[in-house]
Scaffold this active site. Structure first.
Site, PDB file in Angstrom:
ATOM      1  N   GLY A  94      19.420 -11.551   4.852  1.00 46.79           N
ATOM      2  CA  GLY A  94      20.761 -10.970   4.968  1.00 46.79           C
ATOM      3  C   GLY A  94      21.827 -12.054   5.009  1.00 46.79           C
ATOM      4  O   GLY A  94      22.891 -11.934   4.393  1.00 46.79           O
ATOM      5  N   ILE A 133      11.365 -15.654  11.510  1.00 50.24           N
ATOM      6  CA  ILE A 133       9.953 -15.705  11.890  1.00 50.24           C
ATOM      7  C   ILE A 133       9.090 -15.071  10.801  1.00 50.24           C
ATOM      8  O   ILE A 133       7.892 -15.255  10.763  1.00 50.24           O
ATOM      9  CB  ILE A 133       9.687 -15.021  13.255  1.00 50.24           C
ATOM     10  CG1 ILE A 133       9.995 -13.520  13.192  1.00 50.24           C
ATOM     11  CG2 ILE A 133      10.439 -15.691  14.380  1.00 50.24           C
ATOM     12  CD1 ILE A 133       9.291 -12.735  14.281  1.00 50.24           C
ATOM     13  N   ASP A 134       9.719 -14.291   9.899  1.00 54.92           N
ATOM     14  CA  ASP A 134       8.951 -13.587   8.851  1.00 54.92           C
ATOM     15  C   ASP A 134       8.500 -14.502   7.711  1.00 54.92           C
ATOM     16  O   ASP A 134       7.645 -14.111   6.917  1.00 54.92           O
ATOM     17  CB  ASP A 134       9.793 -12.458   8.250  1.00 54.92           C
ATOM     18  CG  ASP A 134      10.071 -11.346   9.236  1.00 54.92           C
ATOM     19  OD1 ASP A 134       9.483 -11.391  10.333  1.00 54.92           O
ATOM     20  OD2 ASP A 134      10.864 -10.459   8.918  1.00 54.92           O
ATOM     21  N   GLN A 166       7.340 -12.451  20.076  1.00 55.63           N
ATOM     22  CA  GLN A 166       7.102 -13.388  18.964  1.00 55.63           C
ATOM     23  C   GLN A 166       8.342 -14.205  18.614  1.00 55.63           C
ATOM     24  O   GLN A 166       8.267 -15.235  17.970  1.00 55.63           O
ATOM     25  CB  GLN A 166       6.683 -12.611  17.705  1.00 55.63           C
ATOM     26  CG  GLN A 166       5.362 -11.913  17.837  1.00 55.63           C
ATOM     27  CD  GLN A 166       5.224 -10.795  16.814  1.00 55.63           C
ATOM     28  OE1 GLN A 166       4.586 -10.970  15.798  1.00 55.63           O
ATOM     29  NE2 GLN A 166       5.843  -9.665  17.068  1.00 55.63           N
ATOM     30  N   ARG A 167       9.526 -13.694  18.983  1.00 53.93           N
ATOM     31  CA  ARG A 167      10.764 -14.386  18.617  1.00 53.93           C
ATOM     32  C   ARG A 167      11.315 -15.232  19.756  1.00 53.93           C
ATOM     33  O   ARG A 167      12.275 -15.981  19.554  1.00 53.93           O
ATOM     34  CB  ARG A 167      11.824 -13.357  18.209  1.00 53.93           C
ATOM     35  CG  ARG A 167      11.658 -12.932  16.812  1.00 53.93           C
ATOM     36  CD  ARG A 167      12.764 -12.184  16.161  1.00 53.93           C
ATOM     37  NE  ARG A 167      13.907 -11.739  16.875  1.00 53.93           N
ATOM     38  CZ  ARG A 167      14.607 -10.652  16.525  1.00 53.93           C
ATOM     39  NH1 ARG A 167      14.208  -9.927  15.495  1.00 53.93           N
ATOM     40  NH2 ARG A 167      15.686 -10.300  17.162  1.00 53.93           N
TER      41      ARG A 167
END
Ligand code: F6P
Length: 375
Positions: free
Chosen positions: A114, A136-137, A301-302
């Site tokens: 984005g 993180i993706d 996870q972040r």
């Protein structure tokens, strides 16, 4: 080439570990090597639209390397569709005016998909923008890796490691839901590193009967428990076909009405997909007669301190970013390439996602060690 005196930095999109290391690296290099003034906008593009910023110096950039999140704050606000006082407004001109009011010579935007689309919107308004890839993706194209991925991968792997002993003790199926709506890098990487028995990712539509068969085969061999790593965006073969058709319709839409209808259809499908992991657990229970539990790893996870690899990546790219700006770089993403870096036009990055290709070595490795991918 216009000499730089003052730059702005912002972080946008979902936060990720390593953002502060990147801010620090851009800022410190800009101040130490070039003597530029550095300001940081709060909360992504929203802060730029509202002209909310902090001034950085060597002291304020110190001590943030190891801290998770972003000291600047972040948001998913888009310049062309921002909610201001409850109303949706196009703020691109306001942003361009604030850039000029602050006498900025360049803006560094640190973010994912984005953020790159939004950076392009500002470039079209004449702003000089350079970006750094973070998420993180790991789904930003044309870069070896993104800031935050390595940390999230370690966290998800550790979670899967820990789920093993409890799944084993209770003879259960435990499904670990890992982040990743469109891309399965995190679920696949953590699934392989954590030794999951099945890994389900958005790029490989799954057949639940095949997952159940793999689990039953393990039971027959005396392993009465299984770990399934599933990306939040993983879909069954039939759901995946519905999504593909809706996406195709959206791409083909010509009029505003057609676009709106296609968007609504997609949103309805997204809505139905919520809770998919819980449904998957129920289906696996029915098919295997084993108890199934779900562990949604979510925002853990972040969060928290970035890994060494993320600190290094962010520092490398951030420092390179300042040097590239000094050499005249504009409208490019500073991408990781091997031990070094390269530049990629933002125009090329915006609107594209790096998905896991079916011939990727990680897919082959997972299959090689007998992991079920649900296909
Ligand atoms: O883009 C990173 C990411 O963490 C995705 O993995 C996840 O689907 C999404 O952000 C969650 O977004 P939000 O923070 O808006 O809930």
């Amino acid at each position: 080439m216009k000499t730089i005196k003052r730059i702005g930095i912002l972080t946008a999109g979902g936060d990720s570990p390593g953002l502060n290391a990147a801010i620090r690296a851009v800022g410190k290099t800009a101040i130490r090597d070039f003597g530029w003034d550095v300001i940081g906008f709060r909360d992504g593009y929203l802060g730029l639209a509202e002209n909310r910023f902090v001034t950085f110096d060597k002291a304020t950039l110190a001590g943030i390397l190891t801290i998770g999140g972003t000291v600047l704050g972040t948001s998913r606000d888009k310049p062309h569709r921002m909610t201001i006082k409850g109303k949706e407004c196009d703020m691109t001109d306001v942003i361009a005016a604030n850039y000029r009011k602050n006498k900025l010579d360049a803006l560094v935007c640190i973010g994912g998909g984005g953020t790159h689309k939004n950076a392009l919107r500002l470039i079209e308004k004449g702003l000089r923008v350079v970006t750094l890839p973070k998420t993180i993706d790991n789904d930003v194209p044309f870069t070896d890796s993104t800031i935050g991925f390595d940390t999230a991968l370690s966290i998800a792997t550790e979670a899967i490691d820990r789920l093993h002993s409890t799944a084993h003790s209770h003879h259960r199926i435990i499904i670990a839901e890992v982040m990743g709506h469109n891309a399965g890098w995190l679920a696949l990487g953590a699934g392989i590193a954590g030794g999951a028995d099945a890994i389900l990712i958005p790029e490989v539509p799954y057949d639940v009967r095949k997952v159940a068969a793999a689990i039953l085969l393990r039971s027959e061999r005396g392993n009465n428990f299984s770990i399934v790593a599933v990306a939040e965006g993983a879909k069954s073969v039939s759901d995946s076909a519905l999504f593909d058709a809706a996406l195709k319709k959206k791409k083909a839409a010509k009029t505003k009405e057609q676009k709106d209808v296609a968007k609504q259809e997609l949103a309805a499908l997204e809505g139905k997909h919520v809770g998919n992991t819980m449904r998957l657990a129920k289906e696996l229970e029915q098919l295997t007669k084993l108890e199934a539990r779900v562990s949604i790893l979510g925002y853990v996870q972040r969060g928290g301190t970035p890994s060494c690899a993320d600190r290094l990546l962010a520092t490398r790219l951030g420092s390179a970013c300042a040097h590239l700006l000094a050499q005249g770089a504009e409208s490019v993403m500073v991408a990781a390439r091997g031990d070094g870096y390269t530049t990629v036009p933002i125009e090329k990055v915006a609107g594209t996602l790096k998905l896991v290709p079916s011939n990727h070595t990680w897919i082959a490795s997972a299959r090689g060690v007998g992991t079920c991918l649900g296909d």
